[in-house]
Design a protein around this motif. Structure first.
Motif, PDB file in Angstrom:
ATOM      1  N   TRP A 151      44.531  39.286  36.092  1.00  0.00           N
ATOM      2  CA  TRP A 151      44.260  39.442  37.298  1.00  0.00           C
ATOM      3  C   TRP A 151      43.093  40.434  36.496  1.00  0.00           C
ATOM      4  N   THR A 152      43.483  41.440  35.675  1.00  0.00           N
ATOM      5  CA  THR A 152      42.271  42.323  35.680  1.00  0.00           C
ATOM      6  C   THR A 152      40.465  41.739  35.844  1.00  0.00           C
ATOM      7  N   LEU A 153      40.426  40.573  35.263  1.00  0.00           N
ATOM      8  CA  LEU A 153      39.351  39.380  34.992  1.00  0.00           C
ATOM      9  C   LEU A 153      38.788  39.663  36.428  1.00  0.00           C
ATOM     10  N   VAL A 154      39.833  39.643  37.153  1.00  0.00           N
ATOM     11  CA  VAL A 154      38.905  38.668  38.739  1.00  0.00           C
ATOM     12  C   VAL A 154      38.816  40.028  39.840  1.00  0.00           C
ATOM     13  N   GLU A 155      39.964  41.545  39.545  1.00  0.00           N
ATOM     14  CA  GLU A 155      39.465  42.229  40.134  1.00  0.00           C
ATOM     15  C   GLU A 155      38.230  42.587  39.410  1.00  0.00           C
ATOM     16  N   ASP A 156      38.391  42.967  37.957  1.00  0.00           N
ATOM     17  CA  ASP A 156      36.992  43.782  37.460  1.00  0.00           C
ATOM     18  C   ASP A 156      35.577  43.298  38.526  1.00  0.00           C
ATOM     19  N   SER A 157      35.205  44.639  38.643  1.00  0.00           N
ATOM     20  CA  SER A 157      33.926  44.203  39.438  1.00  0.00           C
ATOM     21  C   SER A 157      32.887  44.307  38.049  1.00  0.00           C
ATOM     22  N   ASP A 158      32.726  44.286  37.103  1.00  0.00           N
ATOM     23  CA  ASP A 158      31.430  44.506  35.965  1.00  0.00           C
ATOM     24  C   ASP A 158      31.806  42.856  35.874  1.00  0.00           C
ATOM     25  N   THR A 159      33.165  42.055  36.168  1.00  0.00           N
ATOM     26  CA  THR A 159      33.085  40.562  35.504  1.00  0.00           C
ATOM     27  C   THR A 159      32.423  40.030  37.117  1.00  0.00           C
ATOM     28  N   ASN A 160      31.937  40.353  38.161  1.00  0.00           N
ATOM     29  CA  ASN A 160      31.768  39.641  39.643  1.00  0.00           C
ATOM     30  C   ASN A 160      31.106  38.400  39.296  1.00  0.00           C
ATOM     31  N   GLU A 161      30.092  39.213  38.206  1.00  0.00           N
ATOM     32  CA  GLU A 161      28.649  37.283  38.345  1.00  0.00           C
ATOM     33  C   GLU A 161      29.662  36.034  37.746  1.00  0.00           C
ATOM     34  N   PHE A 162      30.339  36.229  36.978  1.00  0.00           N
ATOM     35  CA  PHE A 162      31.343  35.461  36.224  1.00  0.00           C
ATOM     36  C   PHE A 162      32.328  34.989  36.598  1.00  0.00           C
ATOM     37  N   ILE A 163      33.330  35.750  37.561  1.00  0.00           N
ATOM     38  CA  ILE A 163      34.726  34.999  38.448  1.00  0.00           C
ATOM     39  C   ILE A 163      35.612  36.775  39.198  1.00  0.00           C
ATOM     40  N   THR A 164      35.521  36.255  40.261  1.00  0.00           N
ATOM     41  CA  THR A 164      35.770  37.068  40.914  1.00  0.00           C
ATOM     42  C   THR A 164      37.061  36.007  42.007  1.00  0.00           C
ATOM     43  N   TRP A 165      37.758  37.326  43.447  1.00  0.00           N
ATOM     44  CA  TRP A 165      38.290  36.711  44.560  1.00  0.00           C
ATOM     45  C   TRP A 165      37.258  35.349  44.331  1.00  0.00           C
ATOM     46  N   SER A 166      37.711  34.942  46.005  1.00  0.00           N
ATOM     47  CA  SER A 166      37.089  34.112  46.692  1.00  0.00           C
ATOM     48  C   SER A 166      37.244  35.063  48.245  1.00  0.00           C
ATOM     49  N   GLN A 167      36.569  34.302  48.862  1.00  0.00           N
ATOM     50  CA  GLN A 167      36.204  35.241  50.243  1.00  0.00           C
ATOM     51  C   GLN A 167      37.188  36.069  51.515  1.00  0.00           C
ATOM     52  N   ASN A 168      38.284  34.796  51.240  1.00  0.00           N
ATOM     53  CA  ASN A 168      39.430  35.598  51.629  1.00  0.00           C
ATOM     54  C   ASN A 168      40.135  35.608  50.422  1.00  0.00           C
ATOM     55  N   GLY A 169      40.225  36.020  49.512  1.00  0.00           N
ATOM     56  CA  GLY A 169      41.106  36.377  49.015  1.00  0.00           C
ATOM     57  C   GLY A 169      42.562  35.711  48.041  1.00  0.00           C
ATOM     58  N   GLN A 170      42.366  34.290  48.518  1.00  0.00           N
ATOM     59  CA  GLN A 170      43.786  33.185  48.370  1.00  0.00           C
ATOM     60  C   GLN A 170      43.258  33.246  46.963  1.00  0.00           C
ATOM     61  N   SER A 171      42.373  33.300  46.909  1.00  0.00           N
ATOM     62  CA  SER A 171      41.749  31.885  44.941  1.00  0.00           C
ATOM     63  C   SER A 171      40.430  32.520  44.578  1.00  0.00           C
ATOM     64  N   PHE A 172      40.178  32.533  43.458  1.00  0.00           N
ATOM     65  CA  PHE A 172      39.296  33.256  42.614  1.00  0.00           C
ATOM     66  C   PHE A 172      38.050  32.079  41.760  1.00  0.00           C
ATOM     67  N   LEU A 173      37.195  32.333  42.071  1.00  0.00           N
ATOM     68  CA  LEU A 173      35.821  31.812  41.722  1.00  0.00           C
ATOM     69  C   LEU A 173      34.988  31.872  40.198  1.00  0.00           C
ATOM     70  N   VAL A 174      35.260  31.171  39.752  1.00  0.00           N
ATOM     71  CA  VAL A 174      33.892  30.895  38.181  1.00  0.00           C
ATOM     72  C   VAL A 174      32.711  30.914  38.529  1.00  0.00           C
ATOM     73  N   LEU A 175      31.711  31.504  38.796  1.00  0.00           N
ATOM     74  CA  LEU A 175      30.506  31.383  39.253  1.00  0.00           C
ATOM     75  C   LEU A 175      29.308  30.444  38.502  1.00  0.00           C
ATOM     76  N   ASP A 176      30.040  30.784  37.283  1.00  0.00           N
ATOM     77  CA  ASP A 176      28.893  30.321  35.719  1.00  0.00           C
ATOM     78  C   ASP A 176      29.472  29.754  34.713  1.00  0.00           C
TER      79      ASP A 176
END
Lengths: 226, 226
Positions: free
Chosen positions: A15-40
DNA sequence: GGTTCTAGAACC
DNA sequence: GGTTCTAGAACC
């Protein structure tokens, strides 16, 4: 996020990882907030994961996600060639939703199968069942044999009884005829017997067993008088 | 390497990949030639794999290796801290040995479990077994009941036979005594009977059944004469 | 409960 | 038979 002690470490960290805006380039919420994305995936695994977990393998991360019931969100790619092959990896869980951390406590880790599960059928159980089945089969054969023997004995007994009954009837007839003969004899000799004052004893010793014959003779005599 | 058609595509490609000196910086034989090393997992997956396979995922590559019976060679790290965390990944198979490509055909892909395996115990089998066990149990009870009934009948039959035998013996004695009585009677009346010219008929009608009594009487009379 | 290696199963 | 996602199991 409330420091809810009911939530396992993995979920808190995720949860922390996905929420943290510092790691948004690697992992973040999807558009609708129902899932999360691992970008790289590659950099995420090697640079981010070890900061939160005791490994840097994407596979271990995915294993934990599956263990907690997360599912990968598969992309259809609209049937056209799979362009953007290394697109983001997406995972989803009904209770892992942006802004709703109170749902987190509903996410349960799947039970570890360290101990052989109760509901599970192991090879040992099968062996036991088959062994018991074999025993039952042997027992069954023993019983069948005994049943057959008993049945045969029974039939023999019935035959013997039938035979004995026949003999009994025949003897009965013999006795009846003898008695009739005696009656005839006695009636003819009555006068003589009476003159000689001889009692009508049918046996030399006066045992109780003689009573029956005496009775029979008497009854037959009386029957003849009717 | 001989173009052996018996060797699956995956193994051929893997062999080529490990042999090829152009890819030695990513994948190559280990020191002793008994295993192979993947030196840079990330670049290997993204740059090399797609040249040979239809993906660029290390996980898929590993899945295939396991499918063909390859095992990862685990490094003990001498108990000290796991330095060199991203060290080479090493896999091994008894029949995947440098310079011995003739062994390759011994490597077999594990059977796919698309169809429910014969040797596998599924829930359905268990249900069948338990169902049959229940039937056997019911059958057993039926047989037990029948066995009990037969046994009881048998005992009753034995009792009846015993009873009939007793009756038979008693009748036998009765007959014997009657015969003795008749013998006595006959002996006493012999002179009279002879004078009257009366035959010694023991029954009114001359049926064969009378033969027995006549014989008995005769024997008894003769016995008494001895 | 977490990490790792291997396997199951569905889909291609 | 190959690829992908998920699960089992052993070990920590």
């Amino acid at each position: 996020m409330k420091q809810n002690s009911n939530v396992p470490a993995f979920l808190s960290k995720l949860w922390t990882l996905v929420e943290d805006s510092d790691t948004n380039e690697f992992i973040t919420w999807s558009q609708n907030g129902q899932s999360f994305l691992v970008l790289d995936e590659q950099r995420f695994a090697k640079e981010i994961l070890p900061k939160y977990f005791k490994h840097n393998n994407m596979a271990s991360f995915v294993r934990q996600l599956n263990m907690y019931g997360f599912r990968k969100v598969v992309h259809i790619d609209s049937g056209i060639v799979k362009q953007e092959r290394d697109g983001p990896v997406e995972f989803q869980h009904p209770f892992f939703v942006q802004g709703q951390d109170e749902l987190l406590e509903n996410i349960k880790r799947k039970v570890s199968s360290t101990r052989p599960e109760e509901g599970k059928v192991c090879q040992e159980d099968i062996s036991t069942i088959l062994s018991n089945a074999a025993k039952v089969q042997v027992q069954q054969e023993t019983i069948d044999l005994r049943l057959f023997t008993l049945k045969r004995d029974n039939e023999a007994l019935w035959r013997e009884i039938s035979d004995l009954r026949n003999k009994h009837v025949q003897q009965q007839q013999v006795i009846r005829k003898i008695v009739q003969f005696i009656v005839t004899l006695v009636q003819k000799n009555r006068l003589v017997s009476l003159k000689r004052k001889q009692p009508l004893l049918l046996n030399t010793n006066n045992s109780p067993k003689s009573t029956r014959l005496q009775t029979m003779v008497k009854e037959t005599v009386e029957d003849n008088h009717h």
